[in-house]
Design a protein around this motif. Structure first.
Motif, mmCIF file in Angstrom:
data_model
loop_
_atom_site.group_PDB
_atom_site.id
_atom_site.type_symbol
_atom_site.label_atom_id
_atom_site.label_comp_id
_atom_site.label_asym_id
_atom_site.label_seq_id
_atom_site.Cartn_x
_atom_site.Cartn_y
_atom_site.Cartn_z
ATOM 1 N N MET A 159 0.631 -29.229 12.682
ATOM 2 C CA MET A 159 -0.048 -29.805 11.532
ATOM 3 C C MET A 159 -1.540 -29.470 11.548
ATOM 4 S SD MET A 159 0.749 -31.602 8.912
ATOM 5 C CE MET A 159 0.358 -32.896 7.835
ATOM 6 N N ASP A 160 -2.170 -29.560 12.739
ATOM 7 C CA ASP A 160 -3.590 -29.251 12.845
ATOM 8 C C ASP A 160 -3.859 -27.780 12.552
ATOM 9 O OD1 ASP A 160 -4.489 -31.778 13.379
ATOM 10 O OD2 ASP A 160 -4.313 -31.580 15.552
ATOM 11 N N LYS A 161 -2.923 -26.930 12.962
ATOM 12 C CA LYS A 161 -3.081 -25.493 12.704
ATOM 13 C C LYS A 161 -3.058 -25.220 11.204
ATOM 14 C CE LYS A 161 -1.319 -21.009 14.070
ATOM 15 N NZ LYS A 161 -0.324 -20.272 14.834
ATOM 16 N N GLN A 162 -2.202 -25.939 10.476
ATOM 17 C CA GLN A 162 -2.114 -25.766 9.022
ATOM 18 C C GLN A 162 -3.410 -26.233 8.357
ATOM 19 O OE1 GLN A 162 0.966 -28.040 7.085
ATOM 20 N NE2 GLN A 162 1.366 -26.382 5.647
ATOM 21 N N LYS A 163 -3.977 -27.345 8.830
ATOM 22 C CA LYS A 163 -5.236 -27.848 8.282
ATOM 23 C C LYS A 163 -6.373 -26.885 8.578
ATOM 24 C CE LYS A 163 -4.340 -32.797 8.205
ATOM 25 N NZ LYS A 163 -4.755 -34.112 8.722
ATOM 26 N N THR A 164 -6.371 -26.318 9.783
ATOM 27 C CA THR A 164 -7.410 -25.362 10.169
ATOM 28 C C THR A 164 -7.326 -24.115 9.304
ATOM 29 O OG1 THR A 164 -7.328 -26.176 12.430
ATOM 30 C CG2 THR A 164 -8.369 -24.038 12.079
ATOM 31 N N THR A 165 -6.120 -23.623 9.079
ATOM 32 C CA THR A 165 -5.939 -22.438 8.252
ATOM 33 C C THR A 165 -6.400 -22.703 6.830
ATOM 34 O OG1 THR A 165 -4.053 -21.814 9.598
ATOM 35 C CG2 THR A 165 -4.260 -20.734 7.476
ATOM 36 N N LYS A 166 -6.053 -23.877 6.296
ATOM 37 C CA LYS A 166 -6.470 -24.230 4.943
ATOM 38 C C LYS A 166 -7.989 -24.359 4.867
ATOM 39 C CE LYS A 166 -5.397 -27.452 1.249
ATOM 40 N NZ LYS A 166 -4.642 -28.628 0.848
ATOM 41 N N ALA A 167 -8.581 -24.971 5.887
ATOM 42 C CA ALA A 167 -10.035 -25.122 5.921
ATOM 43 C C ALA A 167 -10.715 -23.760 6.001
ATOM 44 C CB ALA A 167 -10.448 -25.992 7.096
ATOM 45 N N GLN A 168 -10.152 -22.853 6.790
ATOM 46 C CA GLN A 168 -10.720 -21.509 6.889
ATOM 47 C C GLN A 168 -10.605 -20.767 5.558
ATOM 48 O OE1 GLN A 168 -8.404 -19.997 10.135
ATOM 49 N NE2 GLN A 168 -9.939 -20.558 11.679
ATOM 50 N N GLU A 169 -9.475 -20.932 4.892
ATOM 51 C CA GLU A 169 -9.297 -20.271 3.595
ATOM 52 C C GLU A 169 -10.262 -20.841 2.561
ATOM 53 O OE1 GLU A 169 -5.777 -19.035 0.459
ATOM 54 O OE2 GLU A 169 -5.272 -20.168 2.252
ATOM 55 N N MET A 170 -10.471 -22.164 2.578
ATOM 56 C CA MET A 170 -11.415 -22.774 1.641
ATOM 57 C C MET A 170 -12.844 -22.311 1.937
ATOM 58 S SD MET A 170 -9.823 -24.194 -0.625
ATOM 59 C CE MET A 170 -11.336 -24.601 -1.425
ATOM 60 N N HIS A 171 -13.162 -22.187 3.215
ATOM 61 C CA HIS A 171 -14.490 -21.686 3.583
ATOM 62 C C HIS A 171 -14.666 -20.254 3.073
ATOM 63 C CE1 HIS A 171 -18.194 -21.179 5.761
ATOM 64 N NE2 HIS A 171 -17.712 -20.074 6.324
ATOM 65 N N ALA A 172 -13.613 -19.444 3.208
ATOM 66 C CA ALA A 172 -13.670 -18.061 2.718
ATOM 67 C C ALA A 172 -13.860 -18.027 1.204
ATOM 68 C CB ALA A 172 -12.410 -17.307 3.114
ATOM 69 N N VAL A 173 -13.181 -18.916 0.474
ATOM 70 C CA VAL A 173 -13.318 -18.974 -0.987
ATOM 71 C C VAL A 173 -14.732 -19.411 -1.355
ATOM 72 C CG1 VAL A 173 -12.554 -20.180 -3.065
ATOM 73 C CG2 VAL A 173 -10.868 -19.343 -1.437
ATOM 74 N N GLU A 174 -15.270 -20.412 -0.655
ATOM 75 C CA GLU A 174 -16.636 -20.861 -0.926
ATOM 76 C C GLU A 174 -17.649 -19.753 -0.649
ATOM 77 O OE1 GLU A 174 -17.115 -24.383 1.389
ATOM 78 O OE2 GLU A 174 -15.699 -25.529 0.176
ATOM 79 N N MET A 175 -17.423 -18.992 0.404
ATOM 80 C CA MET A 175 -18.301 -17.866 0.716
ATOM 81 C C MET A 175 -18.211 -16.808 -0.391
ATOM 82 S SD MET A 175 -19.966 -18.604 3.400
ATOM 83 C CE MET A 175 -20.674 -17.034 3.829
ATOM 84 N N MET A 176 -16.985 -16.559 -0.896
ATOM 85 C CA MET A 176 -16.805 -15.584 -1.960
ATOM 86 C C MET A 176 -17.533 -16.032 -3.222
ATOM 87 S SD MET A 176 -13.289 -13.919 -3.491
ATOM 88 C CE MET A 176 -12.563 -15.481 -3.902
ATOM 89 N N ILE A 177 -17.469 -17.322 -3.522
ATOM 90 C CA ILE A 177 -18.182 -17.851 -4.688
ATOM 91 C C ILE A 177 -19.686 -17.656 -4.511
ATOM 92 C CG2 ILE A 177 -18.792 -19.982 -5.900
ATOM 93 C CD1 ILE A 177 -15.865 -20.887 -5.446
ATOM 94 N N GLY A 178 -20.183 -17.917 -3.311
ATOM 95 C CA GLY A 178 -21.605 -17.701 -3.042
ATOM 96 C C GLY A 178 -21.999 -16.244 -3.197
ATOM 97 N N TYR A 179 -21.156 -15.341 -2.697
ATOM 98 C CA TYR A 179 -21.426 -13.907 -2.840
ATOM 99 C C TYR A 179 -21.425 -13.495 -4.311
ATOM 100 C CZ TYR A 179 -20.788 -13.232 2.198
ATOM 101 O OH TYR A 179 -20.917 -13.285 3.554
ATOM 102 N N ILE A 180 -20.472 -14.017 -5.072
ATOM 103 C CA ILE A 180 -20.409 -13.690 -6.504
ATOM 104 C C ILE A 180 -21.701 -14.089 -7.191
ATOM 105 C CG2 ILE A 180 -19.312 -14.347 -8.690
ATOM 106 C CD1 ILE A 180 -16.644 -14.408 -7.137
ATOM 107 N N LEU A 181 -22.175 -15.303 -6.910
ATOM 108 C CA LEU A 181 -23.413 -15.759 -7.546
ATOM 109 C C LEU A 181 -24.611 -14.914 -7.115
ATOM 110 C CD1 LEU A 181 -22.908 -19.621 -7.308
ATOM 111 C CD2 LEU A 181 -22.748 -18.191 -9.352
#
Length: 126
Positions: free
Chosen positions: A1-23
């Motif tokens: 369960m923790d691994k799934q949360k970590t993966t989701k958190a990493q993916e969300m961090h990657a999406v937030e970084m992509m949004i920052g790069y886009i801006l």
């Protein structure tokens, strides 16, 4: 369960970084295009159009860009600047979908539709 949360958190961090790069990239590219247009204006000594004859359609702007008319190049830079936050809204839809936050997917989709409709109405209003 923790691994799934970590993966989701990493993916969300990657999406937030992509949004920052886009801006960042959107603002930098639009600023460069506007500066190029201003330099062309300084070199040519005018905007490339007679007074009152500025381009009002996308086709006219594109033709002006091909002809290196400074005013058209500056308008392209402004268009890119306006497009940047709209692209951010589109990427946010993906981010909310990854989070499985369906309410915000719908809300953000509605916001994107409103932005697109307002842009089309503004364009047709010319």
């Amino acid at each position: 369960m923790d691994k799934q949360k970590t993966t989701k958190a990493q993916e969300m961090h990657a999406v937030e970084m992509m949004i920052g790069y886009i801006l960042r990239i959107g603002v930098i590219v639009s600023a460069i295009v506007i500066i190029i247009g201003m330099l062309l204006m300084l070199i040519q000594g005018n905007g490339g159009y007679a007074n009152g004859m500025e381009p009002h359609t996308v086709a006219d702007i594109l033709a002006g860009i091909v002809a290196l008319k400074p005013y058209a190049v500056i308008m392209l830079g402004l268009f890119l600047l306006i497009l940047t936050p709209t692209l951010r809204v589109a990427v946010s839809i993906y981010a909310f979908a990854v989070e499985k936050d369906h309410l915000y997917v719908w809300i953000t989709t509605i916001v994107l539709i409103i932005l697109i409709v307002a842009s089309v109405i503004g364009y047709l209003g010319n």
